[in-house]
Design a protein around this motif. Structure first.
Motif, mmCIF file in Angstrom:
data_model
loop_
_atom_site.group_PDB
_atom_site.id
_atom_site.type_symbol
_atom_site.label_atom_id
_atom_site.label_comp_id
_atom_site.label_asym_id
_atom_site.label_seq_id
_atom_site.Cartn_x
_atom_site.Cartn_y
_atom_site.Cartn_z
ATOM 1 N N VAL A 53 0.836 -1.205 0.000
ATOM 2 C CA VAL A 53 0.000 0.000 0.000
ATOM 3 C C VAL A 53 0.870 1.255 0.000
ATOM 4 O O VAL A 53 0.635 2.198 -0.765
ATOM 5 C CB VAL A 53 -0.946 -0.002 1.217
ATOM 6 C CG1 VAL A 53 -1.692 1.325 1.314
ATOM 7 C CG2 VAL A 53 -1.945 -1.157 1.118
ATOM 8 N N PHE A 54 1.901 1.260 0.839
ATOM 9 C CA PHE A 54 2.785 2.424 0.922
ATOM 10 C C PHE A 54 3.491 2.685 -0.409
ATOM 11 O O PHE A 54 3.499 3.814 -0.914
ATOM 12 C CB PHE A 54 3.831 2.214 2.020
ATOM 13 C CG PHE A 54 3.324 2.460 3.408
ATOM 14 C CD1 PHE A 54 2.008 2.829 3.634
ATOM 15 C CD2 PHE A 54 4.157 2.313 4.511
ATOM 16 C CE1 PHE A 54 1.519 3.049 4.907
ATOM 17 C CE2 PHE A 54 3.683 2.537 5.794
ATOM 18 C CZ PHE A 54 2.365 2.896 5.992
ATOM 19 N N VAL A 55 4.080 1.656 -0.974
ATOM 20 C CA VAL A 55 4.878 1.811 -2.201
ATOM 21 C C VAL A 55 4.006 2.281 -3.355
ATOM 22 O O VAL A 55 4.349 3.229 -4.079
ATOM 23 C CB VAL A 55 5.584 0.490 -2.561
ATOM 24 C CG1 VAL A 55 6.225 0.592 -3.944
ATOM 25 C CG2 VAL A 55 6.652 0.159 -1.530
ATOM 26 N N LEU A 56 2.854 1.637 -3.538
ATOM 27 C CA LEU A 56 1.978 2.008 -4.655
ATOM 28 C C LEU A 56 1.398 3.402 -4.476
ATOM 29 O O LEU A 56 1.271 4.159 -5.453
ATOM 30 C CB LEU A 56 0.851 0.984 -4.793
ATOM 31 C CG LEU A 56 1.283 -0.447 -5.170
ATOM 32 C CD1 LEU A 56 0.070 -1.362 -5.250
ATOM 33 C CD2 LEU A 56 2.048 -0.461 -6.480
ATOM 34 N N SER A 57 1.075 3.776 -3.250
ATOM 35 C CA SER A 57 0.519 5.114 -3.001
ATOM 36 C C SER A 57 1.551 6.196 -3.286
ATOM 37 O O SER A 57 1.258 7.180 -3.973
ATOM 38 C CB SER A 57 0.033 5.215 -1.546
ATOM 39 O OG SER A 57 -0.974 4.259 -1.286
ATOM 40 N N VAL A 58 2.761 6.020 -2.762
ATOM 41 C CA VAL A 58 3.818 7.010 -2.987
ATOM 42 C C VAL A 58 4.179 7.069 -4.465
ATOM 43 O O VAL A 58 4.359 8.160 -5.040
ATOM 44 C CB VAL A 58 5.058 6.683 -2.136
ATOM 45 C CG1 VAL A 58 6.197 7.651 -2.463
ATOM 46 C CG2 VAL A 58 4.720 6.753 -0.661
ATOM 47 N N ALA A 59 4.269 5.910 -5.106
ATOM 48 C CA ALA A 59 4.622 5.874 -6.528
ATOM 49 C C ALA A 59 3.575 6.586 -7.375
ATOM 50 O O ALA A 59 3.913 7.330 -8.309
ATOM 51 C CB ALA A 59 4.783 4.424 -6.988
ATOM 52 N N VAL A 103 10.696 2.032 -8.834
ATOM 53 C CA VAL A 103 10.334 1.021 -9.831
ATOM 54 C C VAL A 103 8.852 1.135 -10.180
ATOM 55 O O VAL A 103 8.468 1.128 -11.364
ATOM 56 C CB VAL A 103 10.660 -0.392 -9.319
ATOM 57 C CG1 VAL A 103 10.196 -1.446 -10.321
ATOM 58 C CG2 VAL A 103 12.161 -0.539 -9.075
ATOM 59 N N ALA A 104 8.005 1.230 -9.150
ATOM 60 C CA ALA A 104 6.562 1.358 -9.397
ATOM 61 C C ALA A 104 6.242 2.667 -10.105
ATOM 62 O O ALA A 104 5.370 2.706 -10.989
ATOM 63 C CB ALA A 104 5.800 1.261 -8.074
ATOM 64 N N LYS A 105 6.934 3.740 -9.748
ATOM 65 C CA LYS A 105 6.706 5.025 -10.412
ATOM 66 C C LYS A 105 7.042 4.932 -11.897
ATOM 67 O O LYS A 105 6.317 5.468 -12.756
ATOM 68 C CB LYS A 105 7.552 6.117 -9.761
ATOM 69 C CG LYS A 105 7.445 7.470 -10.483
ATOM 70 C CD LYS A 105 8.424 8.474 -9.956
ATOM 71 C CE LYS A 105 8.372 9.772 -10.767
ATOM 72 N NZ LYS A 105 8.703 9.584 -12.193
ATOM 73 N N ARG A 148 -9.696 11.292 -7.458
ATOM 74 C CA ARG A 148 -8.350 10.742 -7.571
ATOM 75 C C ARG A 148 -8.301 9.305 -7.064
ATOM 76 O O ARG A 148 -7.616 8.451 -7.635
ATOM 77 C CB ARG A 148 -7.351 11.599 -6.775
ATOM 78 C CG ARG A 148 -6.886 12.841 -7.505
ATOM 79 C CD ARG A 148 -5.965 12.484 -8.643
ATOM 80 N NE ARG A 148 -5.450 13.660 -9.333
ATOM 81 C CZ ARG A 148 -4.656 13.601 -10.388
ATOM 82 N NH1 ARG A 148 -4.331 12.427 -10.888
ATOM 83 N NH2 ARG A 148 -4.229 14.710 -10.956
ATOM 84 N N TRP A 149 -9.012 9.024 -5.979
ATOM 85 C CA TRP A 149 -9.038 7.681 -5.428
ATOM 86 C C TRP A 149 -9.699 6.711 -6.403
ATOM 87 O O TRP A 149 -9.241 5.569 -6.572
ATOM 88 C CB TRP A 149 -9.785 7.683 -4.094
ATOM 89 C CG TRP A 149 -9.976 6.322 -3.498
ATOM 90 C CD1 TRP A 149 -11.144 5.625 -3.391
ATOM 91 C CD2 TRP A 149 -8.962 5.487 -2.933
ATOM 92 N NE1 TRP A 149 -10.936 4.416 -2.803
ATOM 93 C CE2 TRP A 149 -9.598 4.294 -2.502
ATOM 94 C CE3 TRP A 149 -7.588 5.620 -2.754
ATOM 95 C CZ2 TRP A 149 -8.899 3.249 -1.905
ATOM 96 C CZ3 TRP A 149 -6.883 4.579 -2.150
ATOM 97 C CH2 TRP A 149 -7.536 3.409 -1.732
ATOM 98 N N GLN A 150 -10.770 7.133 -7.040
ATOM 99 C CA GLN A 150 -11.431 6.268 -8.024
ATOM 100 C C GLN A 150 -10.549 6.031 -9.245
ATOM 101 O O GLN A 150 -10.520 4.928 -9.795
ATOM 102 C CB GLN A 150 -12.769 6.883 -8.436
ATOM 103 C CG GLN A 150 -13.822 6.869 -7.337
ATOM 104 C CD GLN A 150 -15.080 7.611 -7.731
ATOM 105 O OE1 GLN A 150 -15.017 8.618 -8.454
ATOM 106 N NE2 GLN A 150 -16.230 7.150 -7.257
#
Length: 293
Positions: free
Chosen positions: A99-105, A171-173, A194-196
């Protein structure tokens, strides 16, 4: 075609075939070198002779007693308890870190705000330093908070493994950058938040990188030794599998636990293999969808 033209073509084809043969031979040798230690560990896990010093590559006798002892003999090393500790830590770390990585990316890829580039530069610089450089400071902070004793050790390890995971967003970014921004803009015009946009558009198109993030987030606590050893200390009931396998190789245990060490090495590879097989289909579906798009 004349004979003069056929000769150069034949010579080029021969050279190409020779290069292909050499490349395949080289790759076969590398594959053999890579597989040999794994093959040896699997054989040793079924070896009937005790001790770490043997004169033959192949075991003289085969038995399942090493696996039985690994899960039944808890008088000295409680491997089932270590396995469950590690599994709990790895599952929670995997969920939080993903969750952290994908959100920040996603934020770094799609949003523009002040200090964005400096933050990315700082994150890149921090990624150049090994995480265990801060292990002493982290330990004393956790000790001051009362999280270095008892059952709180598992919570402490989850925090340690997942808290800074967002820094590894590059990497995810890079993957999110390949998704056309026009899709986001079209959805926002249609009234999506944005969330959707993130959950309904970006995530379904990002299955390969999500699978990659899940695997790396799960493997990090599963194979870590340094942080686990420092934080667990002498709390044997909170040991992880990496500490357990390390203790099996200590001089007072190695003679009777060496083959169990090989069995443990095989056992801890099973959850990772299962996770990969479960997520592989999503990776393939994501890649096929990307190609079609």
């Amino acid at each position: 075609m004349s004979k003069q033209n056929k000769k150069p073509l034949t010579a080029a084809r021969v050279r190409k075939n020779m290069v292909n043969v050499l490349v395949h031979v080289f790759l076969a040798v590398l594959s053999f070198i890579w597989v040999l230690p794994v093959f040896w560990v699997v054989l040793t896990s079924f070896r009937g002779e005790k001790g770490s010093y043997v004169t033959t590559f192949f075991p003289k006798t085969y038995t399942f007693d090493n696996y039985i002892k690994l899960f039944t003999d808890t008088s000295i090393l409680n491997f089932p308890k270590m396995f469950m500790n590690t599994l709990i830590i790895a599952i929670f770390t995997c969920i939080i870190s993903t969750v952290f990585v994908l959100s920040v990316a996603y934020c770094m890829s799609r949003m523009r705000f002040k200090m964005r580039k400096p933050f990315m530069n700082v994150a890149m610089i921090l990624g150049l330093f090994p995480s265990f450089m801060s292990m002493i400071a982290v330990y004393f902070i956790l000790k001051a908070l009362g999280m270095a004793e008892g059952s709180m050790i598992r919570v402490a390890l989850i925090i340690v493994f997942s808290a800074g995971s967002g820094v590894g967003f590059y990497v995810a970014k890079g993957f999110f950058d390949t998704i056309p921004k026009s899709l986001d803009e079209a959805a926002i015009i249609d009234g999506a938040s944005r969330w959707q946009v993130f959950t309904k558009i970006t995530v379904p198109l990002s299955k390969p990188i999500i699978v990659y993030t899940i695997l790396t987030s799960f493997m990090s606590p599963w194979i870590d030794f340094v942080f686990a050893k420092v934080i667990c200390g002498a709390n044997a009931s909170q040991y992880t599998v990496s500490i357990g396998l390390w203790r099996m190789l200590e001089k007072e245990y190695i003679d009777s636990w060496y083959t169990c060490f090989a069995a443990g090495a095989v056992v801890i590879s099973i959850p990772i293999a299962i996770l990969f097989m479960v997520t592989q289909k999503f990776y393939v579906e994501g890649m096929s969808g990307a190609v079609k798009g």
